[in-house]
Design an enzyme around this catalytic site. Structure first.
Site, PDB file in Angstrom:
ATOM      1  N   GLU A  89       0.803  -1.220   0.000  1.00 46.22           N
ATOM      2  CA  GLU A  89       0.000   0.000   0.000  1.00 46.22           C
ATOM      3  C   GLU A  89       0.835   1.268   0.000  1.00 46.22           C
ATOM      4  O   GLU A  89       0.346   2.342  -0.357  1.00 46.22           O
ATOM      5  CB  GLU A  89      -0.937  -0.002   1.218  1.00 46.22           C
ATOM      6  CG  GLU A  89      -2.079  -1.001   1.085  1.00 46.22           C
ATOM      7  CD  GLU A  89      -2.993  -1.007   2.297  1.00 46.22           C
ATOM      8  OE1 GLU A  89      -2.552  -0.548   3.367  1.00 46.22           O
ATOM      9  OE2 GLU A  89      -4.134  -1.473   2.168  1.00 46.22           O
ATOM     10  N   GLU A 120       6.468 -21.672   8.858  1.00 43.22           N
ATOM     11  CA  GLU A 120       6.843 -20.774   9.949  1.00 43.22           C
ATOM     12  C   GLU A 120       7.874 -21.394  10.887  1.00 43.22           C
ATOM     13  O   GLU A 120       8.539 -20.688  11.646  1.00 43.22           O
ATOM     14  CB  GLU A 120       5.613 -20.345  10.735  1.00 43.22           C
ATOM     15  CG  GLU A 120       4.992 -21.410  11.596  1.00 43.22           C
ATOM     16  CD  GLU A 120       3.864 -20.832  12.443  1.00 43.22           C
ATOM     17  OE1 GLU A 120       3.957 -20.964  13.678  1.00 43.22           O
ATOM     18  OE2 GLU A 120       2.914 -20.259  11.889  1.00 43.22           O
TER      19      GLU A 120
END
Length: 304
Positions: A89, A120
């Protein structure tokens, strides 16, 4: 990589049972939403308690960018997805070079849409991502609700080894020693649904990331006052917004602002300095170049 059949019990506040929501499955829909909303309201207060640590991280990131380095986000699962979103963004909002902010997500791009098994837990993969893509000039911000995600800790450890600045965003105030210069521990407490860190911990990470990157952009001169003067006008709506920003900042008419923007080849900052000072487009652009794009510095340079 950790064995896929190994189980790890994580002792973190986000994994504990929340006494306020133990009967949530017995409630009607509206009451469920009231309970969830009540839990959510605690998050901004918790974020407010860590602003000094967040300020240190912002200053380190600004120093890295000014030195020619980059900012790296590192996360897994929800944390990684929020990091990717924030980095993406910044490009249309502040017209930052795409290399300024880099997001590393455990499991790669595929993990943005669905979970990637054991990603992870791969400490070596996190370390490799930083060794291959970062330098000692950079700043690395890790995100891990529990504060113990191996992929993230591996990345932070590698970052420290190459001399990069580091910070960790977590919802575990009792995380203990971690390879980070700054620990931003937002005490969001147990989740409404135990262990679902996409909830309060995720909201806290979103708030921290938005404040972090916005503050960095302000410090880097990507705004003037509270206006997005660095935005890219890539469509008709955004060009209209650009002209509106010029009108608000200068008090000039829509016609005058549109003419100035055209003369500046669509560069809002150049048009802004031109309209605020009355100097020609070329001098306005030169002042911005000298001030590294900071509008207020450019205004002072022209007035001097």
């Amino acid at each position: 990589m950790m064995s896929p059949d190994r189980a790890v019990r994580v002792d973190a506040p986000t994994e504990r049972s929340n006494p306020r929501t133990r009967d949530i499955d017995l409630l009607p829909t509206l009451d469920i939403l009231h309970v969830l909303n009540g839990e959510d309201r605690t998050v901004p207060v918790a974020v407010g308690q860590v602003l000094p640590e967040l300020a240190r991280a912002v200053d380190m990131a600004v120093a890295a960018l000014r030195a020619g380095g980059r900012v790296h986000y590192v996360g897994a699962g929800t944390s990684g997805r929020l990091a990717v979103l924030d980095a993406a963004e910044l490009i249309p909002t502040f017209n930052v070079p795409p290399t300024w902010f880099v997001a590393h997500q455990a499991g790669g791009p595929e993990a943005f849409r669905r979970a990637v098994e054991n990603a992870e837990d791969d400490v070596d993969s996190g370390a490799a991502a930083i060794r291959e893509d970062a330098s000692g000039l950079d700043f690395v911000l890790g995100l891990a609700a529990s504060g113990r995600t191996p992929y993230v800790l591996g990345a932070l450890d590698a970052a420290r080894q190459i001399g990069a600045g580091t910070a960790l965003v977590t919802s575990n105030p009792d995380v203990g020693p971690v390879p980070a210069d700054v620990v931003i521990a937002v005490d969001t407490g147990p989740e409404p649904i135990s262990g679902s860190t996409r909830m309060k911990a995720g909201t806290a990470q979103k708030l921290v990331l938005t404040s972090f990157s916005t503050a960095v952009m302000i410090r880097m001169g990507r705004t003037y006052s509270n206006l997005m003067v660095s935005m890219l006008a890539t469509n008709a709506k955004l060009r209209g917004r650009t002209i509106g920003i010029l009108q608000e900042a200068t008090g000039a008419s829509e016609e005058v602002c549109s003419t100035a923007l055209t003369a500046a080849d669509g560069d809002l900052k150049t048009a802004l300095v031109h309209l605020l000072t009355g100097v020609d487009i070329e001098r306005a652009a030169a002042a911005l170049a000298v001030s590294d794009g900071h509008v207020r510095d450019a205004l002072r340079a022209v007035e001097d």
